[in-house]
Design an enzyme around this catalytic site. Structure first.
Site, PDB file in Angstrom:
ATOM      1  N   ASP A 232      31.361  34.764  38.816  1.00 38.68           N
ATOM      2  CA  ASP A 232      29.411  34.473  37.727  1.00 38.68           C
ATOM      3  C   ASP A 232      28.877  34.728  39.434  1.00 38.68           C
ATOM      4  O   ASP A 232      28.745  34.532  40.268  1.00 38.68           O
ATOM      5  CB  ASP A 232      29.642  33.037  37.608  1.00 38.68           C
ATOM      6  CG  ASP A 232      28.662  32.424  36.976  1.00 38.68           C
ATOM      7  OD1 ASP A 232      28.206  33.208  35.449  1.00 38.68           O
ATOM      8  OD2 ASP A 232      27.358  31.315  37.300  1.00 38.68           O
ATOM      9  N   GLU A 291      47.096  39.786  49.448  1.00 37.62           N
ATOM     10  CA  GLU A 291      48.570  39.569  49.893  1.00 37.62           C
ATOM     11  C   GLU A 291      49.223  39.392  48.807  1.00 37.62           C
ATOM     12  O   GLU A 291      50.462  39.290  48.667  1.00 37.62           O
ATOM     13  CB  GLU A 291      47.602  37.837  50.690  1.00 37.62           C
ATOM     14  CG  GLU A 291      47.498  38.250  51.772  1.00 37.62           C
ATOM     15  CD  GLU A 291      46.853  36.528  51.925  1.00 37.62           C
ATOM     16  OE1 GLU A 291      47.654  35.445  51.250  1.00 37.62           O
ATOM     17  OE2 GLU A 291      45.733  36.780  52.765  1.00 37.62           O
TER      18      GLU A 291
END
Length: 597
Positions: A232, A291
């Site tokens: 956002d 990751e």
């Protein structure tokens, strides 16, 4: 009727690399506004169990992923975009266990899950902000937010002249709050920045503690299995050095600035948007997502101009997608659409990023209503529509919305559907003032109608209480009385319905590989007035070419020779029709997909 004429060689708009196969490059993602999708417990508020119970609808529709607007613990002053706890579910929507079940069920159906992240500001009920109020000026707790001394001899004026995007000043003085701490700090003169509502204090992203906190929030949800984040106000967070005054004004929905030459890194934007420092944040977040297995993704809500600046958010080491709001705000006019499509591919291809198409969301008037005005506009009234405003023509809006959606879904890249788009759901344009809840409506004294009209709970069952949204007939916003024909039950199985049009479109999009195709002008119609005609081709040459032809004009246009219609947004350009001696016409406000032969 316009007939095709001989044109110069086709211009190539986009060349797809066969190596670019990650799911987010071509996904169709469906936005769920949790409070308005499905109510599982009958209290009138949509919730996570309700969403889980309706996931079969989305599996049958054929979407690749869902994006959930905020479900975090919140006082709900801005419908959940005022977050009090990023690691918990608001009781309105359920529990963390409900979230886990939703994620697991979606994954079992082959649907990925993207969640909203709100990093520009928190709720004023967040533990950090409560601590900041209690700790007082100069404390480490206040350094997490944008606290400043006031201007003028007694500090009684805001630190600068910035305006809130919801209306009114962008600063709140601590002493003006009813919950200001006791005698120690109640009379301190500090102000805090709130670019949105007073209850949404902006975080200080120059503070390393804020960075560490959001690193942990990302990992919390990635560990629970989410496939990505919609960020956002992704163009916010970093403000221009010194927080300089700026005399312009920004539209809440479009992000467009009324005055240019702003101080900061992008003179075309206000000094609190699109500053270069945001990119360091996203480079770091990208390393966290990398990751994890499964191609986790980030999509930016960034109202940024020009498109070259937007492309910076999706460079190879930053975000994966950025909503193309330039496309959303274009008029329903072929030359304007083509220019934006071409420019979008040019800037995104230069950084090897997909273009991410969108027509509606929870912040804009639904495109079935925006496009229902006689003038050829798609931007429409972006401050909401109320009972006293000019009303859209529903039939015109429906026809254009179907055509625009079919055009969007044929374009290479990723595409987002807002809940109800598959039903061509219109805006609720006659909401009474007493029903409205958007803070924009109240902070502008009703001058802006706000966003409630696009957030009304969607209809599932014709004739049922609340159209099947809840079992009790309760609905947090009132629904119109004439939505039976829009309900899923009314459209399911009806070959001419918008729901079935979307199902066919998503099936053919996969079958023809449109999301991972290359794109060029159709030379027989390049430059024809009112017509956008593009040829989608498989870079490997293993699938048929597909013509995407949108007639935005007022007159029918003849389909070029050698094409057979496989899908049409209008029944009067039927699938299976092929161009021949008598020709096949594409009516006004219609999009068709056609294959060679």
């Amino acid at each position: 009727m316009t007939s095709p004429t001989s044109q110069s060689a086709a211009a190539t708009l986009h060349v797809q690399s066969p190596e670019q196969t990650e799911w987010w490059r071509h996904a169709v993602i469906y936005q769920i506004y949790p409070r308005s999708f499905a109510d599982g417990d009958g209290d009138g508020m949509g919730d996570l169990p309700g969403i889980t119970s309706r996931l079969d609808h989305l599996a049958q529709l054929g979407v690749d992923a869902i994006w959930l607007s905020p479900f975090y613990r919140s006082p709900q002053n801005d419908a959940g975009y005022d977050v009090a706890d990023y690691r918990d579910i608001d009781p309105l929507f359920g529990t963390l266990e409900d979230a886990d079940e939703l994620i697991d069920t979606a994954h079992s159906l082959g649907i990925r899950v993207v969640v909203d992240l709100v990093p520009n500001h928190t709720s004023d009920q967040h533990a950090w902000f409560r601590a900041a109020l209690a700790a007082g000026p100069g404390s480490p707790e206040r350094e997490r937010y944008m606290f400043r001394e006031g201007a003028g001899p007694d500090g009684a004026q805001p630190p600068n002249n910035w305006e809130s995007l919801f209306g009114g000043p962008a600063w709140t003085r601590v002493r003006e709050r009813e919950d200001a701490p006791g005698s120690s700090w109640a009379e301190d003169g500090q102000w805090y920045l709130n670019l949105f509502d007073t209850s949404q204090p902006d975080l200080n992203w120059e503070n390393p503690e804020v960075h560490r906190e959001f690193d942990d929030i990302l990992r919390f949800w990635l560990d629970r299995g989410v496939d990505g984040f919609r960020v956002d106000v992704a163009h916010g967070m970093i403000k221009a050095e010194g927080l300089p005054d700026w005399s312009g004004h920004v539209e809440m929905v479009s992000g467009a600035a009324e005055a240019a030459d702003a101080p900061g890194d992008n003179p075309g934007m206000p000094p609190y948007f699109d500053q270069d420092g945001v990119h360091e944040i996203y480079r770091h977040w990208r390393t966290i997502l990398d990751e994890y297995s499964g191609d986790r993704m980030l999509v930016a809500e960034a109202w940024v101009d020009p498109l070259e600046r937007l492309a910076r958010y999706v460079r190879a080491d930053e975000m994966h997608q950025a909503f193309n709001f330039a496309f959303l705000t274009q008029p329903w006019e072929a030359s304007a659409l083509r220019a934006t499509i071409a420019e979008s591919y040019a800037v995104n291809d230069s950084v090897s990023a997909p273009t991410t198409w969108v027509l509606s969301n929870h912040d804009v008037v639904r495109h079935a209503s925006r496009m229902g005005f006689a003038e050829a506009t798609n931007s429409g009234p972006n401050k909401g529509i109320g009972p006293q405003d000019p009303q859209p023509d529903r039939a015109l809006g429906l026809r254009r919305a179907r055509a625009a959606s079919l055009l969007m879904l044929g374009l290479p890249g990723s595409a987002y559907l807002y809940q109800g788009d598959e039903l061509a759901l219109p805006e609720h344009t006659t909401l009474p003032a007493e029903s409205r809840q958007d803070p924009t409506f109240f902070r502008t004294d009703g001058e802006e109608r706000g966003r409630d009209g696009c957030r009304v709970p969607i209809p599932w069952e014709a004739g049922a209480p609340a159209y099947g949204f809840s079992s009790t007939g309760k609905s947090w916003l009132p629904q119109p009385d004439d939505w039976d024909d829009y309900a899923v039950s009314s459209q399911r199985g009806d070959a001419g319905s918008t729901l079935e049009l979307h199902r066919q479109a998503l099936r053919l999009r996969r079958e023809y590989g449109l999301g991972t195709a290359s794109l060029a002008d159709e030379p027989q119609l390049a430059g024809a007035g009112g017509v956008l005609a593009l040829v989608s081709s498989d870079p490997a040459g293993e699938r048929a070419d597909v013509l995407l032809m949108a007639n935005t004009g007022s007159e029918p246009v003849e389909l070029p020779a050698g094409w057979t219609v496989v899908l049409s947004s209008a029944a009067d350009a039927a699938a299976g029709s092929s161009s021949g001696a008598d020709g096949v016409v594409v009516p006004a406000d219609t999009t068709v997909w056609a294959v060679r032969g």
